[in-house]
Design an enzyme around this catalytic site. Structure first.
Site, mmCIF file in Angstrom:
data_model
loop_
_atom_site.group_PDB
_atom_site.id
_atom_site.type_symbol
_atom_site.label_atom_id
_atom_site.label_comp_id
_atom_site.label_asym_id
_atom_site.label_seq_id
_atom_site.Cartn_x
_atom_site.Cartn_y
_atom_site.Cartn_z
ATOM 1 N N ASN A 299 0.851 -1.186 0.000
ATOM 2 C CA ASN A 299 0.000 0.000 0.000
ATOM 3 C C ASN A 299 0.889 1.239 0.000
ATOM 4 O O ASN A 299 1.468 1.588 1.020
ATOM 5 C CB ASN A 299 -0.899 -0.048 1.247
ATOM 6 N N TRP A 300 0.992 1.875 -1.155
ATOM 7 C CA TRP A 300 1.906 3.018 -1.277
ATOM 8 C C TRP A 300 1.337 4.288 -0.656
ATOM 9 O O TRP A 300 2.018 5.296 -0.567
ATOM 10 C CB TRP A 300 2.215 3.275 -2.746
ATOM 11 N N LYS A 301 0.075 4.284 -0.312
ATOM 12 C CA LYS A 301 -0.597 5.470 0.252
ATOM 13 C C LYS A 301 -0.387 6.678 -0.686
ATOM 14 O O LYS A 301 -0.331 6.500 -1.899
ATOM 15 C CB LYS A 301 -0.091 5.727 1.668
ATOM 16 N N HIS B 238 -9.436 1.253 5.058
ATOM 17 C CA HIS B 238 -8.132 1.385 5.728
ATOM 18 C C HIS B 238 -8.287 2.329 6.926
ATOM 19 O O HIS B 238 -9.090 3.265 6.887
ATOM 20 C CB HIS B 238 -7.107 1.939 4.728
ATOM 21 N N GLU C 60 -6.659 4.736 7.895
ATOM 22 C CA GLU C 60 -6.495 6.165 7.582
ATOM 23 C C GLU C 60 -7.767 6.719 6.940
ATOM 24 O O GLU C 60 -8.109 7.885 7.137
ATOM 25 C CB GLU C 60 -5.258 6.358 6.680
ATOM 26 N N GLU D 159 -5.241 -4.790 11.028
ATOM 27 C CA GLU D 159 -4.191 -3.789 11.183
ATOM 28 C C GLU D 159 -4.445 -2.969 12.436
ATOM 29 O O GLU D 159 -5.213 -2.000 12.406
ATOM 30 C CB GLU D 159 -4.188 -2.845 9.981
ATOM 31 N N GLY E 145 2.564 2.496 10.764
ATOM 32 C CA GLY E 145 3.506 3.594 10.562
ATOM 33 C C GLY E 145 4.250 4.014 11.815
ATOM 34 O O GLY E 145 4.901 5.055 11.833
ATOM 35 N N SER F 240 3.506 -1.936 10.433
ATOM 36 C CA SER F 240 4.968 -1.991 10.581
ATOM 37 C C SER F 240 5.566 -3.350 10.246
ATOM 38 O O SER F 240 6.486 -3.814 10.926
ATOM 39 C CB SER F 240 5.374 -1.532 11.990
ATOM 40 N N GLY G 191 2.765 -1.022 4.379
ATOM 41 C CA GLY G 191 2.756 0.393 4.010
ATOM 42 C C GLY G 191 4.176 0.864 3.738
ATOM 43 O O GLY G 191 4.740 0.644 2.666
ATOM 44 N N GLY G 192 4.786 1.487 4.745
ATOM 45 C CA GLY G 192 6.119 2.096 4.608
ATOM 46 C C GLY G 192 7.135 1.218 3.894
ATOM 47 O O GLY G 192 7.829 1.680 2.979
#
Ligand code: PGA
Length: 253
Positions: free
Chosen positions: A9-11, A95, A97, A167, A173, A213, A234-235
């Site tokens: 997930n590149w956001k 998600h 976010e 999640e 993150g 993470s 993600g990251g």
């Protein structure tokens, strides 16, 4: 046997040239990998370009969000028809976010899920508790409610295609991962609800990813747990080397 699924997930990251570089790099690193389903979730603006690059590879394309109507006066939204048209096979729904910053509710996510399924997209439905909720001992209750509400009205035939991502919000993150046993406990609980809703056989075939993470150094320990079927990253998915290493670490040994 559930095939693990790993999503990147590149956001809200990467311009088109950056996305192209990352995908070229990933394709080389992942071309021989078998036994894991792989998907990446670039921003909307890069989907068309990347679709062309992923043709014939083992990497699927997905979107990070969508609206539940096919078309119409919904300024700023993207429809499942548009995602299908640009070559997406997956879509992330709910998600944390989206829930946290944009007010998405379980009811809205449920609507999105129904449409995603009707457009033959593979939905990744995200659930997870906040730190405050975990501290109060409410983690299981919160996640149970999210699962039941998001899956409301989804029949067995459709549920088969759903992927769940657990999640915990406090792990996203932050560099703080749930321990494999904390994650497994929640995954097992989610599967228990799936069993109640859809029966043993179907519940055993639905994939539940862990997210929060995930890094090359912790993926193998997470994957040793029985009910963890891959990761939503993600990251660490922004870098081709670390994402490829997570994908490889997700193969069932
Ligand atoms: P993270 O994000 O890997 O950066 O914690 C996970 C996610 O938001 O899906």
């Amino acid at each position: 046997m559930r095939i693990p699924i790993v999503g990147g997930n590149w956001k809200m990251n990467k311009t088109i040239p950056e996305a192209v570089n990352a995908v070229e790099d990933l394709k080389t690193r992942l071309e021989d990998v078998e036994g894991v389903e792989i998907a990446i979730f670039p921003p909307f603006t890069a989907l068309k370009m990347i679709q062309g690059l992923l043709n014939g590879t083992n990497i699927g394309l997905g979107a990070q969000n969508m609206y539940y109507e096919e078309r119409g006066a919904y300024t700023g939204e993207i429809s499942p028809l548009m995602l299908q048209n640009v070559g997406c096979r997956y879509v992330v729904l709910g998600h944390s976010e989206r829930r946290g910053y944009f007010g998405e509710t379980n009811e809205l996510i449920n609507e999105k899920l129904k449409t995603a399924l009707s457009f033959e997209l593979t939905p990744i439905v995200c659930v997870g508790e906040k730190l405050k909720e975990r501290k109060k001992g409410k983690a299981t209750e919160v996640v149970n409610i999210q699962i039941r509400k998001c899956l409301q009205g989804i029949g067995a035939k459709e549920a088969e295609r759903v992927v769940i991502a657990y999640e915990p919000v406090w792990a996203i993150g932050t560099g703080e991962t749930a321990t494999p046993s904390q994650a497994e406990e929640m995954h097992r609980g989610i599967r228990r609800i799936l069993r109640e809703l859809y029966g043993e056989e179907l519940a055993n075939s639905i994939r539940i990813q862990y997210g929060g993470s995930v890094k090359p150094k912790n993926i193998e320990d997470l994957m040793r747990e029985e009910d963890i079927d891959g990761a939503l990253v993600g990251g660490a998915s922004l870098n081709a080397e670390s994402f490829a290493s997570i994908v490889k670490g997700s193969r069932r040994l």
